[in-house]
Design a protein around this motif. Structure first.
Motif, short mmCIF file in Angstrom:
data_model
loop_
_atom_site.label_atom_id
_atom_site.label_comp_id
_atom_site.label_asym_id
_atom_site.label_seq_id
_atom_site.Cartn_x
_atom_site.Cartn_y
_atom_site.Cartn_z
N ALA A 29 0.84 -1.20 0.00
CA ALA A 29 0.00 0.00 0.00
C ALA A 29 0.87 1.25 0.00
CB ALA A 29 -0.92 -0.01 1.22
N ILE A 30 1.92 1.26 0.81
CA ILE A 30 2.82 2.42 0.86
C ILE A 30 3.56 2.57 -0.47
CG2 ILE A 30 4.88 3.38 1.95
CD1 ILE A 30 2.31 3.61 3.59
N ALA A 31 3.96 1.46 -1.07
CA ALA A 31 4.69 1.50 -2.33
C ALA A 31 3.80 1.87 -3.51
CB ALA A 31 5.37 0.16 -2.59
N GLY A 32 2.48 1.84 -3.31
CA GLY A 32 1.57 2.24 -4.38
C GLY A 32 1.29 1.14 -5.38
N VAL A 33 1.07 -0.08 -4.89
CA VAL A 33 0.79 -1.22 -5.76
C VAL A 33 -0.71 -1.50 -5.73
CG1 VAL A 33 1.24 -3.68 -6.15
CG2 VAL A 33 3.07 -2.18 -5.31
N PRO A 34 -1.37 -1.58 -6.90
CA PRO A 34 -2.80 -1.90 -6.90
C PRO A 34 -3.01 -3.34 -6.46
CG PRO A 34 -1.93 -1.87 -9.15
CD PRO A 34 -0.83 -1.37 -8.24
#
Length: 479
Positions: free
Chosen positions: A382-387
């Motif tokens: 979530a922090i890394a921005g992965v869907p």
């Protein structure tokens, strides 16, 4: 609706007073009850606001000589942010009930009244700041939150924690001088402290006010050159780090600058350039600094600095005409609050059960504790921005809105490319630690881990769900 907003401010404040006067054994339950009541008020408020057509409302509380000193208002942004900061405050109160006990292997503890008293007061101060419609109101609650953070960071009363608490208080207080400057200029120009008056300022005065508020925002949100207090603040109990330094206190800066832009009726481009350039510099600095970190909380502290920079980047891009970037920044504030709180609380659960939060000593978490392993993976992605996790959707909106306006502003294109590269690097680095920590045979520390208390498990599960759902909530709410 205004009554419910006021209730969300007053209930935790009254709770703090009762906790201070009650026996120590009752402090935990009182803190949880009043935080829960405040959260319930905001959920009802959100429902009423939504079914009523999301029509903004304001109420003046204190006037002197025809000048509004303190007022409160509800609108789309304030309701969304208030639900996040107060709701997460309630979750932290529940989590703290399990974390602060003699079974904690890193910090054995008994629940002391001042912990829940200051936590409750902090929740009330955050609600007050979010709903304030005047610079004076923001300043008052800004300072109250600073005092509460000082008390909570120094909770363990060790020399290092007391030093870190004083450092955080002094640096954020110095930055708050920006709000004093903004209030002074506004009053001299318009004879009012209402945020709505920013739009009526002359171009020069508007630039001064917005930059002054931006300086205060940098201090509270640990942006360069005021960043140095946040990593040291990790001396606080982990639930405090999760709430103050992931979900609420560090979001204050982003929020007050966002409200100023909303009231500005078009900000000067100089403000946009200063905001975007400093945001890009800070996110690169934060990324470089968290690369050598082995202490999980310090890693998350520097990661928080970079994620806050994305929010400022989105707000800066909105100055050039991108509503999508603005909505992305607000959504990222909302989404990051849940994701980073989850990550901090995973760190707290690991230190509680194993006695350490040093990443090289933590391996095979999934086989020993499936919940902590899953929570670690969800938080990192979530922090890394992965869907499909929440960080992806809000960061996508910031980049999409940014690339749209960057076609007319070449410098913005350069800044966005740098930010995009940082995002990829961040993903790679968190993926490295996921691969090290989660799978495999348990290390000695993990193999000897004690069970996670039920109250902490419930909060972790709730935040795992929100790490997926919050982006949809924000998107629907903001339109």
């Amino acid at each position: 609706m205004i009554a419910l907003a006021l209730a969300s401010i007053l209930l935790p404040t009254v709770g703090a007073a009762l906790i201070a006067l009650s026996p120590r054994s009752a402090s935990k339950r009182l803190g949880q009850i009043f935080a829960g009541l405040a959260t319930a008020c905001l959920l009802v408020l959100a429902y009423q606001f939504s079914v009523g057509g999301k029509i903004p409302a304001e109420y003046s509380v204190i006037n002197f000589g025809g000048v509004e000193i303190l007022g409160f208002g509800v609108d789309t942004v304030s309701v969304l942010v208030a639900c996040a900061v107060v709701g997460i405050g309630f979750l932290i109160s529940i989590y703290s009930g399990g974390y602060l006990d003699a079974g904690n292997r890193e910090h054995p503890d008994i629940v002391r009244r001042r912990y829940f008293a200051f936590l409750s007061l902090f929740i009330g101060a955050m609600a007050g700041l979010v709903f304030s419609t005047t610079v004076i109101g923001q300043l008052v609650f800004f300072e109250i939150s600073g005092v509460c953070s000082w008390a909570l960071i120094g909770y363990y009363e060790k020399p290092k924690s007391l030093y870190s608490a004083a450092k955080a208080l002094i640096i954020t207080h110095i930055a708050s001088l920006g709000l004093y400057v903004a209030a002074s200029v506004m009053f001299l120009e318009t004879h009012t402290f209402a945020l709505s008056a920013i739009g009526g300022l002359s171009e020069t005065a508007k630039t001064i006010v917005l930059l002054a508020i931006l300086v205060a925002a940098w201090g509270k949100s640990a942006q360069l050159p005021f960043h140095m207090w946040l990593p040291d603040a990790m001396e606080a109990p982990t639930p405090v780090s999760a709430y103050l330094h992931a979900a609420s206190m560090v979001k204050v800066g982003v929020y007050i600058f966002a409200r100023a832009l909303m009231s500005s009726n078009g900000a000067p481009e100089l403000v946009g350039y200063v905001c975007t350039i400093m945001a890009t510099i800070t996110l690169v600095y934060g990324f470089i600094m968290y690369l050598p970190q082995c202490d999980m909380k310090r890693l998350l502290a520097y990661s928080t600095i970079t994620q806050l920079s994305y929010m400022f980047l989105g707000l800066g891009l909105s100055v050039f005409g991108s509503q999508m970037a603005f909505n992305g920044a607000i959504a990222h504030l909302f989404n990051h609050a849940f994701a980073k709180t989850l990550f901090f609380l995973v760190a707290g659960a690991l230190s509680y059960t194993t006695g350490t939060r040093m990443l090289p000593l933590l391996r095979g978490v999934l086989s020993k504790s499936p919940l902590l392993g899953i929570a670690f993976v969800v938080a990192a992605l979530a922090i890394a921005g992965v869907p499909p996790f929440n960080g992806f959707f809000s960061k996508f909106a910031i980049f999409a809105g940014g690339f749209e306006v960057a076609q007319q502003h070449p410098l913005l294109m350069v800044l966005l490319v740098i930010a995009l590269l940082e995002s990829v690097g961040s993903f790679a680095w968190f993926l490295k630690w996921v691969g090290w920590t989660v799978p495999g045979r348990p290390s000695e520390a993990v193999a000897a881990a004690s069970p996670v208390p039920l109250s902490m498990q419930i909060v972790l599960i709730t935040l795992i769900v929100m790490a997926v759902c919050s982006s949809f909530i924000a998107a629907i709410w903001l339109g």
